[in-house]
Design a protein around this motif. Structure first.
Motif, PDB file in Angstrom:
ATOM      1  N   ARG A 112      52.340  41.738  15.680  1.00 25.18           N
ATOM      2  CA  ARG A 112      51.412  41.958  16.471  1.00 25.18           C
ATOM      3  C   ARG A 112      50.225  41.856  15.759  1.00 25.18           C
ATOM      4  NH1 ARG A 112      52.124  44.448  21.540  1.00 25.18           N
ATOM      5  NH2 ARG A 112      54.260  45.199  21.635  1.00 25.18           N
ATOM      6  N   ILE A 113      49.441  40.792  15.692  1.00 21.39           N
ATOM      7  CA  ILE A 113      48.487  40.316  14.816  1.00 21.39           C
ATOM      8  C   ILE A 113      47.070  39.647  15.479  1.00 21.39           C
ATOM      9  CG2 ILE A 113      47.799  38.592  12.898  1.00 21.39           C
ATOM     10  CD1 ILE A 113      50.858  38.576  12.043  1.00 21.39           C
ATOM     11  N   LEU A 114      45.938  40.141  15.015  1.00 26.55           N
ATOM     12  CA  LEU A 114      44.814  39.355  15.565  1.00 26.55           C
ATOM     13  C   LEU A 114      44.452  38.325  14.495  1.00 26.55           C
ATOM     14  CD1 LEU A 114      42.378  38.940  17.634  1.00 26.55           C
ATOM     15  CD2 LEU A 114      41.087  40.676  15.987  1.00 26.55           C
ATOM     16  N   VAL A 115      44.364  37.083  14.845  1.00 26.28           N
ATOM     17  CA  VAL A 115      43.869  35.943  13.777  1.00 26.28           C
ATOM     18  C   VAL A 115      42.678  35.426  14.191  1.00 26.28           C
ATOM     19  CG1 VAL A 115      44.380  33.716  13.012  1.00 26.28           C
ATOM     20  CG2 VAL A 115      46.443  35.263  13.720  1.00 26.28           C
ATOM     21  N   CYS A 116      41.386  35.618  13.238  1.00 24.18           N
ATOM     22  CA  CYS A 116      40.388  35.270  13.632  1.00 24.18           C
ATOM     23  C   CYS A 116      40.081  34.067  12.676  1.00 24.18           C
ATOM     24  CB  CYS A 116      39.369  36.391  13.012  1.00 24.18           C
ATOM     25  SG  CYS A 116      39.662  38.008  13.591  1.00 24.18           S
ATOM     26  N   LEU A 117      39.681  32.897  13.468  1.00 23.83           N
ATOM     27  CA  LEU A 117      39.243  31.413  12.970  1.00 23.83           C
ATOM     28  C   LEU A 117      37.707  31.446  13.300  1.00 23.83           C
ATOM     29  CD1 LEU A 117      42.146  29.485  14.854  1.00 23.83           C
ATOM     30  CD2 LEU A 117      42.224  30.622  12.619  1.00 23.83           C
ATOM     31  N   ASP A 118      37.122  31.537  12.007  1.00 30.94           N
ATOM     32  CA  ASP A 118      35.620  31.619  11.885  1.00 30.94           C
ATOM     33  C   ASP A 118      35.133  30.056  11.672  1.00 30.94           C
ATOM     34  OD1 ASP A 118      33.204  32.593  12.041  1.00 30.94           O
ATOM     35  OD2 ASP A 118      33.103  33.119   9.830  1.00 30.94           O
ATOM     36  N   ASN A 119      34.292  29.780  12.376  1.00 32.22           N
ATOM     37  CA  ASN A 119      33.333  28.311  12.052  1.00 32.22           C
ATOM     38  C   ASN A 119      34.403  27.201  12.318  1.00 32.22           C
ATOM     39  OD1 ASN A 119      30.794  29.604  11.151  1.00 32.22           O
ATOM     40  ND2 ASN A 119      32.113  30.132   9.264  1.00 32.22           N
ATOM     41  N   CYS A 120      34.841  27.070  13.545  1.00 35.71           N
ATOM     42  CA  CYS A 120      35.679  26.029  13.906  1.00 35.71           C
ATOM     43  C   CYS A 120      35.051  24.768  14.103  1.00 35.71           C
ATOM     44  CB  CYS A 120      36.641  26.404  15.075  1.00 35.71           C
ATOM     45  SG  CYS A 120      37.585  27.868  14.656  1.00 35.71           S
ATOM     46  N   GLU A 121      33.697  24.495  14.384  1.00 36.77           N
ATOM     47  CA  GLU A 121      33.205  23.520  15.091  1.00 36.77           C
ATOM     48  C   GLU A 121      33.487  22.088  14.124  1.00 36.77           C
ATOM     49  OE1 GLU A 121      30.143  25.743  12.349  1.00 36.77           O
ATOM     50  OE2 GLU A 121      31.191  26.206  14.235  1.00 36.77           O
ATOM     51  N   HIS A 122      33.630  21.908  12.683  1.00 37.27           N
ATOM     52  CA  HIS A 122      33.630  20.767  12.222  1.00 37.27           C
ATOM     53  C   HIS A 122      35.035  20.484  11.883  1.00 37.27           C
ATOM     54  CE1 HIS A 122      34.273  24.102   9.227  1.00 37.27           C
ATOM     55  NE2 HIS A 122      34.528  23.184   8.412  1.00 37.27           N
ATOM     56  N   VAL A 123      35.835  21.386  12.320  1.00 36.77           N
ATOM     57  CA  VAL A 123      37.313  20.767  12.177  1.00 36.77           C
ATOM     58  C   VAL A 123      37.997  21.357  13.705  1.00 36.77           C
ATOM     59  CG1 VAL A 123      37.824  20.927   9.619  1.00 36.77           C
ATOM     60  CG2 VAL A 123      37.744  23.386  10.926  1.00 36.77           C
ATOM     61  N   LEU A 124      37.373  21.136  14.623  1.00 32.24           N
ATOM     62  CA  LEU A 124      37.666  21.563  15.922  1.00 32.24           C
ATOM     63  C   LEU A 124      39.245  21.311  16.499  1.00 32.24           C
ATOM     64  CD1 LEU A 124      35.874  23.131  17.883  1.00 32.24           C
ATOM     65  CD2 LEU A 124      35.637  20.920  19.219  1.00 32.24           C
ATOM     66  N   GLY A 125      39.591  20.035  16.045  1.00 32.52           N
ATOM     67  CA  GLY A 125      40.806  19.568  16.531  1.00 32.52           C
ATOM     68  C   GLY A 125      41.825  20.433  15.979  1.00 32.52           C
ATOM     69  N   ALA A 126      41.951  20.451  14.755  1.00 36.18           N
ATOM     70  CA  ALA A 126      42.804  21.162  13.901  1.00 36.18           C
ATOM     71  C   ALA A 126      42.678  22.680  14.143  1.00 36.18           C
ATOM     72  CB  ALA A 126      42.676  21.167  12.058  1.00 36.18           C
ATOM     73  N   ALA A 127      41.516  23.253  14.403  1.00 38.07           N
ATOM     74  CA  ALA A 127      41.463  24.667  14.739  1.00 38.07           C
ATOM     75  C   ALA A 127      42.412  24.965  16.154  1.00 38.07           C
ATOM     76  CB  ALA A 127      40.124  25.240  14.871  1.00 38.07           C
ATOM     77  N   ALA A 128      42.000  24.026  17.217  1.00 33.80           N
ATOM     78  CA  ALA A 128      42.471  23.978  18.249  1.00 33.80           C
ATOM     79  C   ALA A 128      44.147  23.938  18.126  1.00 33.80           C
ATOM     80  CB  ALA A 128      42.074  23.090  19.072  1.00 33.80           C
ATOM     81  N   GLU A 129      44.842  23.234  17.595  1.00 31.25           N
ATOM     82  CA  GLU A 129      46.225  23.079  17.256  1.00 31.25           C
ATOM     83  C   GLU A 129      46.563  24.302  16.926  1.00 31.25           C
ATOM     84  OE1 GLU A 129      47.040  19.689  14.974  1.00 31.25           O
ATOM     85  OE2 GLU A 129      46.143  18.286  16.480  1.00 31.25           O
ATOM     86  N   VAL A 130      46.243  24.871  15.932  1.00 34.67           N
ATOM     87  CA  VAL A 130      46.567  26.260  15.235  1.00 34.67           C
ATOM     88  C   VAL A 130      46.628  27.286  16.262  1.00 34.67           C
ATOM     89  CG1 VAL A 130      46.126  27.996  13.545  1.00 34.67           C
ATOM     90  CG2 VAL A 130      46.215  25.656  12.782  1.00 34.67           C
ATOM     91  N   ALA A 131      45.558  27.430  16.956  1.00 37.56           N
ATOM     92  CA  ALA A 131      45.354  28.528  17.931  1.00 37.56           C
ATOM     93  C   ALA A 131      46.405  28.385  19.200  1.00 37.56           C
ATOM     94  CB  ALA A 131      43.996  28.454  18.569  1.00 37.56           C
ATOM     95  N   VAL A 132      46.628  27.073  19.452  1.00 39.73           N
ATOM     96  CA  VAL A 132      47.399  26.967  20.851  1.00 39.73           C
ATOM     97  C   VAL A 132      48.969  27.170  20.133  1.00 39.73           C
ATOM     98  CG1 VAL A 132      48.343  25.164  22.292  1.00 39.73           C
ATOM     99  CG2 VAL A 132      46.055  25.243  22.019  1.00 39.73           C
ATOM    100  N   ALA A 133      49.199  26.750  19.101  1.00 38.55           N
ATOM    101  CA  ALA A 133      50.658  26.948  18.334  1.00 38.55           C
ATOM    102  C   ALA A 133      50.725  28.613  18.244  1.00 38.55           C
ATOM    103  CB  ALA A 133      50.677  26.350  17.252  1.00 38.55           C
ATOM    104  N   LEU A 134      50.016  29.047  17.693  1.00 42.17           N
ATOM    105  CA  LEU A 134      50.166  30.693  17.640  1.00 42.17           C
ATOM    106  C   LEU A 134      50.106  31.478  19.123  1.00 42.17           C
ATOM    107  CD1 LEU A 134      47.493  31.522  14.701  1.00 42.17           C
ATOM    108  CD2 LEU A 134      50.135  31.446  14.544  1.00 42.17           C
ATOM    109  N   VAL A 135      49.223  30.942  19.970  1.00 42.58           N
ATOM    110  CA  VAL A 135      49.436  31.564  21.156  1.00 42.58           C
ATOM    111  C   VAL A 135      50.776  31.415  22.147  1.00 42.58           C
ATOM    112  CG1 VAL A 135      48.346  31.833  23.419  1.00 42.58           C
ATOM    113  CG2 VAL A 135      46.967  31.848  21.316  1.00 42.58           C
ATOM    114  N   ARG A 136      51.140  30.317  21.922  1.00 42.86           N
ATOM    115  CA  ARG A 136      52.438  29.874  22.642  1.00 42.86           C
ATOM    116  C   ARG A 136      53.809  30.319  22.208  1.00 42.86           C
ATOM    117  NH1 ARG A 136      51.414  23.263  23.802  1.00 42.86           N
ATOM    118  NH2 ARG A 136      49.940  23.178  25.352  1.00 42.86           N
TER     119      ARG A 136
END
Length: 892
Positions: A112-136
């Protein structure tokens, strides 16, 4: 609420939230909203422009909600890399994992973890991939991201950061200030500065840092060049947050070239824009190309989209817009884009022009949203070597300034436009002069309105512009009627006839309304009200709220003057309701003044103040003193009726001061009468007499019977007894002749002080009945001692007798012993007031005994009066008497 220290959270092995060196200020509602979002979704992205406080909000929420994730809160700051491949490594390092070569999801599994990804705008695609992978893959992992644009993935909840509220912004400024603002002026400057900085925390903190070297007022003035002032942020923070320009540049540099061009060109807009307008300033490229660019700028928090209306409006925070303008200036295409902006505004106003004659409400809805754009475009156009486009736009806007609260702005621009072609005798020049007169009507009418309208009329007639000519003629009538009712009436009649030929509905109804107003001011109320009613019907149908509200207010005033308080209140409420959508000072203030007067006449002083005080506060805060006729006068009368004459003097003098000068209009004597009454109440009888005398002269010259009577009454209160009685009788005669029945009561109560006790009791009893019948309570200051004496004798036969009298009977009773000096020996004019009353009662069919009972005289006295009447009128009986008397009694 005490601020929660995050140091303990940061020290825990499973929590690596960054330590904050400054206190967290405000944002209670925002913290609660983000926490709620995290309970309902597993991927929440906090989105907003640079410097809006995304990171601080995320840190604060994560710290306060940490106990919900017992296996840890991982904070990964992605700003340290521009390489998408490094993103997973940063997340792994935040969780203390040795490597990210294996799947992150596989290593976390069921934790049970809260992952905080700060300042995603300049690496948006990679941040999105990590977020989706973790949530799924990890059912108990929640992701909280911060970015200047959404991750744009399925299941994402986007939470956009609003600007700081006014109170939170001021609190943040004060918290970060080196020296607190102590004076009221300084505190006001701080509040204004925070508003001008759009409630952006970074900008407010940078401004507050100057408080050790500059006063609050100097900081506010420095915001005119905010990107130069807001530098030197604190050491130890990211470079993009050390200056406001750096924060804006970080977002700008993430745009592709096409969006950079669109972004800087949109900076030309003031107060927002539509998609169509954006296409105009971009040279009208493909609509979808512009729409796509707008969507990307909205996503990146550089543009805000308001989709609540029929047409989406876009806008930039002013701080962001200023940065866009700086980029536009640096691109060397600023003049080109300003030209396109001017052309776009011209096209928009020309497209909306037909609505002016059909539906002004619809026209205002279209145009008012563009006020700031129109002003900027007009100023640019008028500054060019060839000012014709600027002059044309200015000529199309007078109704905007006439109906809104920005008349002074309109006068300045219209003067500039006229002066760019001072010798022209063209249709455009006539329209500009007519526009100047129209705006002056609700802003500064005396002199300017009539002169401009006359000049416009001459040119419009010369060039054959009939619509402009008939409006100019009407405005000439409006300009002159303040001092000359006869000329105003003639011009209004001529304007109405010309408008009928030209098919101009507004001028027809406007002229009719003006004619009704003139009838009202002459106290010809039976003729005034139908004219006003006719005008209102057409005006309301076309959305001409301004003149409609004024006409309704005058109808309400007529109802007050003639004694119908219920009708007066209905009309006054309708006048305010009609004017309210205009959101201006002039119409709403004038209507509110009439409503307050009606409420006060009915004895409802609290309701009167409630109607007036909000408008008074708005006017007091206006940048330039607005022209709101009657507003201060109404406030003065409220103070006078409440027993505060010194306050009343202040308000009457305020109104008189705005009316003083070379022009003595119909407004002048009305204010002077109130001033005279207030001055008399505080014992300054000399000044009161002077004010009453001046009011009398102006009212007599202009021709205002009610106001003449009021001035005579005020003079009577200051005169010796013999002269005072004569003055009160003169006032009563005018009031009776014009059907001003509530004022007649005032006259009768004053005259009661000059009669013996039985007569006084009868008159006051009759006045008491009349006030009850009409709903006009006695003002507490009106002959209070005499009223008390009369009421003490309520069981006296004289009181009972007086209570049976109608108001007309009481008037006749008060006037019967008073003859007119220099009366001829024969004819209707030879009759005394008592004889005229006997004639009226006889023609109504009363017998001699009934007449005697009505007038408190014997049967033989009635018979004597009738014999004198027959002789003076050369008639032999009542039948002949009725025939000859009928024309004289028609209006009684």
């Amino acid at each position: 609420m005490a601020e929660r220290c995050l140091a303990d959270c940061a020290a825990m092995s499973d929590h690596n939230l960054p330590a904050q060196l400054t206190t967290f200020v405000g944002r209670a509602a925002e913290l609660s909203a983000i926490a709620t979002a995290l309970r309902g979704a597993r991927l929440v992205t906090v989105v907003g422009p640079g410097g809006c406080g995304k990171t601080r909000l995320a840190v604060e929420v994560a710290g306060r909600e940490a106990e919900r994730w017992p296996d840890g809160v991982w904070w990964a700051d992605l700003a340290s890399t521009g390489d998408p491949l490094v993103v997973q490594e940063l997340v792994a390092a935040a969780g203390g994992l040795l490597t990210a070569s294996a799947s992150l999801a596989g290593q976390i599994q069921d934790r049970r973890i809260l992952v905080c990804l700060d300042n995603c705008e300049h690496v948006l695609g990679a941040a999105a991939e990590v977020a989706v992978a973790l949530v799924r893959a990890c059912p108990h992992v929640t992701v909280l991201a911060t970015s200047r644009e959404p991750l744009d993935v399925a299941g994402e909840t986007v939470w956009r950061v609003p600007p700081l509220s006014g109170d939170d912004a001021v609190a943040l400024f004060n918290e970060r200030s080196v020296q607190a603002a102590e004076s009221e002026v300084a505190r006001a400057a701080v509040r204004t500065a925070c508003a001008r900085l759009d409630g952006i925390p970074l900008a407010i903190e940078l401004a507050a840092a100057w408080s050790g070297a500059l006063s609050a007022q100097e900081i506010l003035r420095g915001l005119d060049d905010r990107f130069s002032l807001l530098i030197r942020g604190p050491r130890g923070v990211a470079a993009r947050h050390q200056t406001l320009a750096a924060s804006m540049a970080w977002s700008h540099d993430l745009l592709d070239e096409a969006d950079r061009v669109l972004f800087r060109r949109l900076g030309v807009f003031h107060g927002g824009f539509t998609l169509a307008a954006a296409r105009g300033v971009c040279g009208r490229p493909d609509e979808m190309a512009v729409l796509g660019g707008l969507r990307r700028l909205v996503d990146k928090s550089l543009v805000i989209a308001d989709t609540g209306g029929d047409v989406t409006r876009y806008r930039m925070l002013e701080t962001i817009r200023r940065y866009a303008v700086a980029r536009l200036d640096a691109s060397a295409e600023l003049d080109l884009i300003r030209d396109r902006h001017l052309d776009t505004c011209l096209a928009m106003i020309e497209e909306a022009a037909p609505l002016l004659a059909q539906d002004k409400d619809a026209w205002r809805a279209t145009i008012e949203a563009e006020q700031e754009n129109l002003r900027a475009a007009t100023e640019w156009g008028l500054s060019q070597d060839d000012p014709e486009r600027g002059r044309a736009l200015t000529a199309a806007l007078p109704w905007l300034w006439h109906l809104g609260g920005r008349g002074h702005e309109g006068l300045v621009l219209l003067h500039q436009a006229i002066e760019r072609g001072p010798a022209e005798r063209t249709r455009l020049q006539a329209r500009l002069l007519t526009g100047l007169s129209l705006v002056a009507d609700t802003t500064r009418p005396f002199g300017l309105e009539y002169d401009a309208a006359q000049a416009a009329l001459d040119i419009a007639t010369e060039v054959g512009d009939a619509p402009t000519a008939c409006l100019a003629r009407l405005l000439s009538a409006v300009g002159v009627f303040y001092q000359d009712f006869d000329t105003g009436w003639s011009l209004a009649e001529a304007a109405r006839e010309q408008a009928r030929q030209a098919g101009d509905g507004f001028v027809i109804d406007g002229a009719t309304a003006l004619m009704g107003i003139i009838r009202h001011l002459r106290d010809e109320h039976e003729e005034a009200v139908p004219l006003l009613r006719e005008a209102v019907q057409g005006l309301v149908r076309r959305g001409d709220r301004g003149v409609a509200s004024t006409a309704l207010a005058f109808m309400a005033s007529s109802a007050v003057c003639t004694g119908d308080l219920l009708q007066a209140r209905e009309l006054a409420v309708e006048a305010v309701r009609t004017a309210r959508p205009l959101a201006d000072y002039h119409r709403i203030g004038s209507a509110a003044g009439v409503l307050a007067t009606v409420e006060a006449a009915a004895g409802r002083l609290d309701a009167a103040h409630a109607a007036l005080d909000p408008i008074v506060r708005l006017v007091a805060d206006a940048d330039a003193p607005p022209f709101v006729p009657g507003l201060a006068r109404a406030k003065g009368y409220l103070h006078l009726q409440a027993g505060r004459p010194a306050d009343a003097v202040t308000w009457f003098k305020r109104e008189a001061g705005r009316l003083d000068g070379d022009v003595e209009s119909y407004l002048t004597p009305q204010t002077l009468i109130g001033l005279a009454a207030a001055l008399r109440s505080i014992g300054d009888t000399q000044a009161a007499a002077s004010a009453a005398e001046r009011a009398l002269k102006v009212a007599q010259r202009i021709g205002m019977p009610r106001v003449v009577a009021d001035a005579l009454e005020q003079s009577a209160y200051l005169a010796d007894p013999d002269q005072a009685e004569d003055l009160h009788h003169q006032a009563l005669a005018l009031r009776t002749d014009h059907g001003l029945w509530p004022s007649c009561i005032d006259s009768l109560e004053a005259l009661a002080t000059f009669t013996s006790s039985p007569e006084a009791v009868r008159l006051l009893a009759a006045c008491d009945r009349a006030r009850q019948d009409m709903g006009f309570p006695r003002p507490p200051q009106n002959h209070a001692d005499l009223r008390t004496t009369a009421e003490d004798k309520a069981h006296d036969p004289a009181w009972t007798e007086g209570h049976t009298l109608s108001l007309q009977d009481a008037i006749d009773y008060a006037r019967r012993a008073r003859g007119k000096r220099g009366r001829p020996s024969t004819g209707w004019a030879s009759l005394t007031p008592t004889e005229q009353t006997v004639v009226r009662l006889a023609t109504e069919g009363l017998s001699n005994p009934e007449i005697g009972a009505r007038l408190f005289m014997s049967r033989s006295t009635v018979k004597t009066h009738l014999s004198h009447i027959y002789a003076k009128l050369a008639v032999a009986n009542r039948t002949e008497l009725a025939t000859i008397a009928s024309p004289h009694l028609t209006n009684r």
